[in-house]
Each structure stands twice: as structure tokens, then as C-alpha cells.
Design a protein around this motif. Structure first.
Motif, PDB file in Angstrom:
ATOM      1  N   ARG A  77     -89.379  91.802   6.784  1.00 23.49           N
ATOM      2  CA  ARG A  77     -90.179  90.668   7.246  1.00 23.49           C
ATOM      3  C   ARG A  77     -89.348  89.392   7.282  1.00 23.49           C
ATOM      4  NH1 ARG A  77     -92.122  86.984   8.969  1.00 23.49           N
ATOM      5  NH2 ARG A  77     -94.253  86.154   8.939  1.00 23.49           N
ATOM      6  N   MET A  78     -88.543  89.143   6.255  1.00 22.05           N
ATOM      7  CA  MET A  78     -87.750  87.936   6.216  1.00 22.05           C
ATOM      8  C   MET A  78     -86.561  88.001   7.164  1.00 22.05           C
ATOM      9  SD  MET A  78     -89.688  86.229   4.444  1.00 22.05           S
ATOM     10  CE  MET A  78     -88.693  84.758   4.700  1.00 22.05           C
ATOM     11  N   ALA A  79     -86.029  89.191   7.400  1.00 25.05           N
ATOM     12  CA  ALA A  79     -84.958  89.329   8.398  1.00 25.05           C
ATOM     13  C   ALA A  79     -85.492  88.991   9.785  1.00 25.05           C
ATOM     14  CB  ALA A  79     -84.391  90.740   8.363  1.00 25.05           C
ATOM     15  N   ARG A  80     -86.693  89.466  10.070  1.00 23.06           N
ATOM     16  CA  ARG A  80     -87.298  89.152  11.368  1.00 23.06           C
ATOM     17  C   ARG A  80     -87.535  87.655  11.515  1.00 23.06           C
ATOM     18  NH1 ARG A  80     -91.530  91.951  10.901  1.00 23.06           N
ATOM     19  NH2 ARG A  80     -93.205  90.400  10.747  1.00 23.06           N
ATOM     20  N   HIS A  81     -88.013  87.039  10.444  1.00 20.05           N
ATOM     21  CA  HIS A  81     -88.244  85.596  10.483  1.00 20.05           C
ATOM     22  C   HIS A  81     -86.930  84.838  10.704  1.00 20.05           C
ATOM     23  CE1 HIS A  81     -89.827  81.636   9.497  1.00 20.05           C
ATOM     24  NE2 HIS A  81     -88.815  81.497   8.659  1.00 20.05           N
ATOM     25  N   ALA A  82     -85.871  85.288  10.028  1.00 18.75           N
ATOM     26  CA  ALA A  82     -84.580  84.610  10.174  1.00 18.75           C
ATOM     27  C   ALA A  82     -84.082  84.677  11.612  1.00 18.75           C
ATOM     28  CB  ALA A  82     -83.555  85.230   9.226  1.00 18.75           C
ATOM     29  N   ARG A  83     -84.240  85.824  12.239  1.00 19.49           N
ATOM     30  CA  ARG A  83     -83.827  85.950  13.647  1.00 19.49           C
ATOM     31  C   ARG A  83     -84.666  85.035  14.531  1.00 19.49           C
ATOM     32  NH1 ARG A  83     -84.023  91.654  12.104  1.00 19.49           N
ATOM     33  NH2 ARG A  83     -81.894  92.375  11.659  1.00 19.49           N
ATOM     34  N   GLU A  84     -85.966  84.949  14.249  1.00 19.29           N
ATOM     35  CA  GLU A  84     -86.839  84.074  15.024  1.00 19.29           C
ATOM     36  C   GLU A  84     -86.451  82.613  14.860  1.00 19.29           C
ATOM     37  OE1 GLU A  84     -90.611  85.106  13.436  1.00 19.29           O
ATOM     38  OE2 GLU A  84     -90.861  86.911  14.677  1.00 19.29           O
ATOM     39  N   GLN A  85     -85.845  82.290  13.715  1.00 17.99           N
ATOM     40  CA  GLN A  85     -85.418  80.911  13.449  1.00 17.99           C
ATOM     41  C   GLN A  85     -84.061  80.589  14.056  1.00 17.99           C
ATOM     42  OE1 GLN A  85     -88.580  79.789  12.502  1.00 17.99           O
ATOM     43  NE2 GLN A  85     -87.288  78.312  11.440  1.00 17.99           N
ATOM     44  N   GLY A  86     -83.433  81.599  14.663  1.00 17.44           N
ATOM     45  CA  GLY A  86     -82.173  81.350  15.347  1.00 17.44           C
ATOM     46  C   GLY A  86     -80.916  81.774  14.615  1.00 17.44           C
ATOM     47  N   TRP A  87     -81.057  82.400  13.448  1.00 18.12           N
ATOM     48  CA  TRP A  87     -79.868  82.922  12.764  1.00 18.12           C
ATOM     49  C   TRP A  87     -79.273  84.053  13.595  1.00 18.12           C
ATOM     50  CZ3 TRP A  87     -77.835  80.739   8.407  1.00 18.12           C
ATOM     51  CH2 TRP A  87     -78.641  79.837   7.718  1.00 18.12           C
ATOM     52  N   GLU A  88     -77.971  84.010  13.834  1.00 19.06           N
ATOM     53  CA  GLU A  88     -77.329  84.974  14.727  1.00 19.06           C
ATOM     54  C   GLU A  88     -76.945  86.273  14.029  1.00 19.06           C
ATOM     55  OE1 GLU A  88     -74.054  83.058  16.593  1.00 19.06           O
ATOM     56  OE2 GLU A  88     -75.316  81.796  17.870  1.00 19.06           O
ATOM     57  N   ASP A  89     -76.384  86.169  12.830  1.00 12.41           N
ATOM     58  CA  ASP A  89     -75.920  87.353  12.109  1.00 12.41           C
ATOM     59  C   ASP A  89     -76.884  87.663  10.972  1.00 12.41           C
ATOM     60  OD1 ASP A  89     -73.708  87.828  13.649  1.00 12.41           O
ATOM     61  OD2 ASP A  89     -72.387  86.577  12.450  1.00 12.41           O
ATOM     62  N   VAL A  90     -77.773  88.609  11.222  1.00 13.70           N
ATOM     63  CA  VAL A  90     -78.789  88.996  10.239  1.00 13.70           C
ATOM     64  C   VAL A  90     -78.796  90.512  10.123  1.00 13.70           C
ATOM     65  CG1 VAL A  90     -81.231  88.937   9.614  1.00 13.70           C
ATOM     66  CG2 VAL A  90     -80.212  86.986  10.807  1.00 13.70           C
ATOM     67  N   ALA A  91     -78.761  91.025   8.908  1.00 18.70           N
ATOM     68  CA  ALA A  91     -78.785  92.473   8.699  1.00 18.70           C
ATOM     69  C   ALA A  91     -79.689  92.806   7.522  1.00 18.70           C
ATOM     70  CB  ALA A  91     -77.379  93.008   8.446  1.00 18.70           C
ATOM     71  N   THR A  92     -80.132  94.050   7.473  1.00 26.12           N
ATOM     72  CA  THR A  92     -80.918  94.539   6.345  1.00 26.12           C
ATOM     73  C   THR A  92     -80.208  95.719   5.704  1.00 26.12           C
ATOM     74  OG1 THR A  92     -82.212  95.991   7.793  1.00 26.12           O
ATOM     75  CG2 THR A  92     -83.124  93.798   7.304  1.00 26.12           C
ATOM     76  N   TYR A  93     -80.411  95.885   4.419  1.00 26.70           N
ATOM     77  CA  TYR A  93     -79.844  97.014   3.685  1.00 26.70           C
ATOM     78  C   TYR A  93     -80.856  97.450   2.648  1.00 26.70           C
ATOM     79  CZ  TYR A  93     -76.849  99.673   0.505  1.00 26.70           C
ATOM     80  OH  TYR A  93     -76.317 100.658  -0.294  1.00 26.70           O
ATOM     81  N   HIS A  94     -81.264  98.718   2.721  1.00 20.90           N
ATOM     82  CA  HIS A  94     -82.281  99.241   1.809  1.00 20.90           C
ATOM     83  C   HIS A  94     -81.619 100.272   0.886  1.00 20.90           C
ATOM     84  CE1 HIS A  94     -85.130  97.082   4.207  1.00 20.90           C
ATOM     85  NE2 HIS A  94     -84.803  97.747   5.287  1.00 20.90           N
ATOM     86  N   ARG A  95     -81.287  99.807  -0.311  1.00 15.96           N
ATOM     87  CA  ARG A  95     -80.459 100.614  -1.209  1.00 15.96           C
ATOM     88  C   ARG A  95     -81.084 101.946  -1.533  1.00 15.96           C
ATOM     89  NH1 ARG A  95     -79.099  98.279  -7.086  1.00 15.96           N
ATOM     90  NH2 ARG A  95     -81.137  99.217  -7.553  1.00 15.96           N
ATOM     91  N   GLU A  96     -82.375 101.982  -1.788  1.00 13.80           N
ATOM     92  CA  GLU A  96     -83.008 103.222  -2.220  1.00 13.80           C
ATOM     93  C   GLU A  96     -83.397 104.133  -1.056  1.00 13.80           C
ATOM     94  OE1 GLU A  96     -82.283 102.911  -5.079  1.00 13.80           O
ATOM     95  OE2 GLU A  96     -82.522 100.803  -5.539  1.00 13.80           O
ATOM     96  N   LEU A  97     -83.298 103.649   0.154  1.00 13.48           N
ATOM     97  CA  LEU A  97     -83.628 104.484   1.321  1.00 13.48           C
ATOM     98  C   LEU A  97     -82.388 105.101   1.940  1.00 13.48           C
ATOM     99  CD1 LEU A  97     -86.323 102.380   3.237  1.00 13.48           C
ATOM    100  CD2 LEU A  97     -86.645 104.071   1.419  1.00 13.48           C
ATOM    101  N   GLU A  98     -81.198 104.620   1.572  1.00 12.67           N
ATOM    102  CA  GLU A  98     -79.970 105.083   2.224  1.00 12.67           C
ATOM    103  C   GLU A  98     -79.551 106.439   1.685  1.00 12.67           C
ATOM    104  OE1 GLU A  98     -79.130 103.536   4.670  1.00 12.67           O
ATOM    105  OE2 GLU A  98     -79.925 101.546   4.420  1.00 12.67           O
TER     106      GLU A  98
END
Length: 293
Positions: free
Chosen positions: A272-293
Motif C-alpha cells: 500500500r505504501m509503495a503504491r502511494h509513493a509511486r503516486e507521489q512521484g517517487w521514481e525508484d520504489v521497490a517492495t521486498y517480502h522477506r517471509e514470502l520469498e
């Protein structure tokens, strides 16, 4: 490849020794919204790049291809094709993955997989040695050689996210990470938020098998007033303070969210916060889910 005119396009070429983590790398890039293709014959690389990138505005900007010894006639050709991509304005990088013989032997023993060169009648040690010889030109031409001997899957994924999908622009890059408190707080986190105060989808039998990436869990959490308040406060905090870190010397910031199992609430918040960051114009945004990898 001269028809490729989009300078913002990126091509990551993944190669190296079988069992060294190439599949993990390609999956990691795919999770970061790269358009991926595995075991691509070198001779098809120009056509693949030209076809995928094309001229359409909606065409993918980032590609990743896996290339190994299977079905290849001459691995030395890769350098020529890579240079053509560079000449056409595509930012092409070659990452070569390797590991010690002892590590590779153990991985094959653990997984009981067959080495791609075993069909030549070679023993596993012979196949590994032969593959080192065949891929030597790629290792020599690589932009980076990544030794995975002492890396587990989670460490390799995180290294790829932080070193190769973030931090390539002059702006601050953001990594939103989820984790389970029972496995410890990530040591590299800059900000840590505890999601255990929120309603837990785990207690809903229909939602328990799902993750915070999936619609059922998202709908459940977004409908909860407490979650709405939590997200609103997160947005206010991060929108206020993350831009102020842009003047720091750091290249990226890790924002971590923890919950009990690292599967539902923390994953939802990171996405949710990664999506918000992209909507705010941040260019380099990534997610990492430690327990799902």
C-alpha cells in the motif's frame, strides 16, 4: 536493433553457472516489474528486445533475460548483441552468477536436479567444470560477478533489489519491506512500523492461505476503520519525512513493516505504501517480502 530509441529502457542479462542463483535472480527482477524471459537463445536477443520494447508508449521499460549454456551455439556472440543494445540507447547490464564447486555440488544434492550438461555423459563435477569453461567469456564481459556461495535465497533477493533495481537515479530510492517479528527485525531497516495492533486476517479461514498482496486480504483490511487510520497516519509521517532524507548522502531508504507471521498485515502495508509513493512521484520504489520469498 536500430529501431529502439527509448533511452530510458533497461535490459538486465542474467547468466552464469547452473545452480548459482540465476532463476532466483530472474524471479526477483520479475517481482520488481521487469518483463522477463528465461533461457533465451543469444541469436534471438536483438529480436526479443526490439519486439518487447517497440515504439508504443505502454511498452515495458525494463527487461530481464536469462541466458545459459542450454541450446547456445556460441556464447561469445553475447558481447556483440549487448553492444548493439547499448548503441541503441538501451541500458544493458550483464550479471554473472557463480558459486564454489562445493556449494554447487551440495545444492544439486539437496534438490536432486540434473545439471544441464549431464546429458553429455559427464559426472556432476565434470559438468560443473565444463560449464565454467563454456561461460568464461560471459564472466569476462560481465558488469558484475555475483558469488552466491555464502548467500541464501533471501540474502540474494535483497541484494539484487537494493543494488540493481534501486539507486540508479540521482533521487532517493525507497524499499518497502515486510517481515515477521518472530524471525527478527531486519537489521538494515531505517524505519520500522508494527502492524500487530491491526485486525489479523489469519483468523479468517478463507483469508489464512492468502497473502497481503491478494484482493481478499486487501478488501478485509481496507474495510477496517483502524487500518484506515493507521494508513492515514503512515502517509502523513512518510510524506513529511522521506523527502527530507533526499538531501542526505544515502542512496536508498528501507521502510519495514512487521506483523506476527509476515504474510498478511505487513505485506499489505508495504504494498500500500509503495503504491502511494509511486503516486507521489517517487521514481525508484521497490517492495521486498522477506517471509514470502
Amino acid at each position: 536493433m536500430n529501431s529502439i530509441t527509448r533511452p530510458a529502457s533497461t535490459l538486465m542479462i542474467i547468466s552464469g553457472l547452473s545452480g548459482s542463483g540465476k532463476s532466483v535472480a530472474l524471479k526477483t527482477f520479475e517481482d520488481q516489474d521487469y518483463y522477463c524471459s528465461d533461457n533465451l537463445p543469444i541469436r534471438l536477443l536483438p529480436a526479443f528486445v526490439r519486439s518487447v520494447l517497440g515504439e508504443a508508449e505502454a511498452a515495458p521499460r525494463r527487461l530481464a533475460v536469462g541466458i545459459d549454456v542450454r541450446g547456445q551455439s556460441d556464447l561469445t556472440q553475447l558481447g556483440d548483441w549487448r553492444q548493439q543494445a547499448l548503441d541503441a540507447g538501451v541500458q544493458a547490464q550483464l550479471l554473472f552468477f557463480e558459486a564454489s564447486d562445493e556449494s554447487l555440488l551440495k545444492r544439486y544434492a539437496d534438490t536432486r536436479r540434473r545439471h544441464p550438461l549431464s546429458q553429455m555423459g559427464l559426472s556432476l563435477p565434470e559438468a560443473i567444470a565444463r560449464e565454467r569453461e563454456l561461460t568464461a567469456p560471459l564472466r569476462e564481459a560481465a558488469d558484475a560477478v555475483i558469488d552466491t556461495t555464502h548467500l541464501n535465497v533471501h540474502q540474494l533477493r535483497r541484494r539484487l533489489v537494493t543494488e540493481y533495481t534501486l539507486g540508479h537515479s540521482s533521487r532517493l530510492s525507497l524499499l518497502f519491506e515486510s517481515f515477521a517479528y518472530k524471525r527478527g527485525v531486519p537489521a538494515e531497516a531505517d524505519f520500522v512500523f508494527d502492524a500487530r495492533v491491526l485486525p489479523n486476517p489469519h483468523w479468517n479461514p478463507d483469508l489464512r492461505p492468502l497473502s497481503g498482496r491478494e484482493g481478499g486480504v486487501r478488501d478485509f483490511l481496507e474495510a477496517e476503520p483502524e487500518v484506515q487510520t493507521y494508513v492515514a497516519q503512515l502517509v502523513d509521517f512518510l510524506d513529511t519525512w522521506l523527502p527530507k532524507l533526499g538531501s542526505d548522502t544515502r542512496s536508498y531508504v528501507t521502510v519495514s513493516f512487521g506483523c506476527t507471521g509476515g504474510k498478511h498485515r505487513s505485506v499489505f502495508l508495504a504494498e500500500r505504501m509503495a503504491r502511494h509513493a509511486r503516486e507521489q512521484g517517487w521514481e525508484d520504489v521497490a517492495t521486498y517480502h522477506r517471509e514470502l520469498e
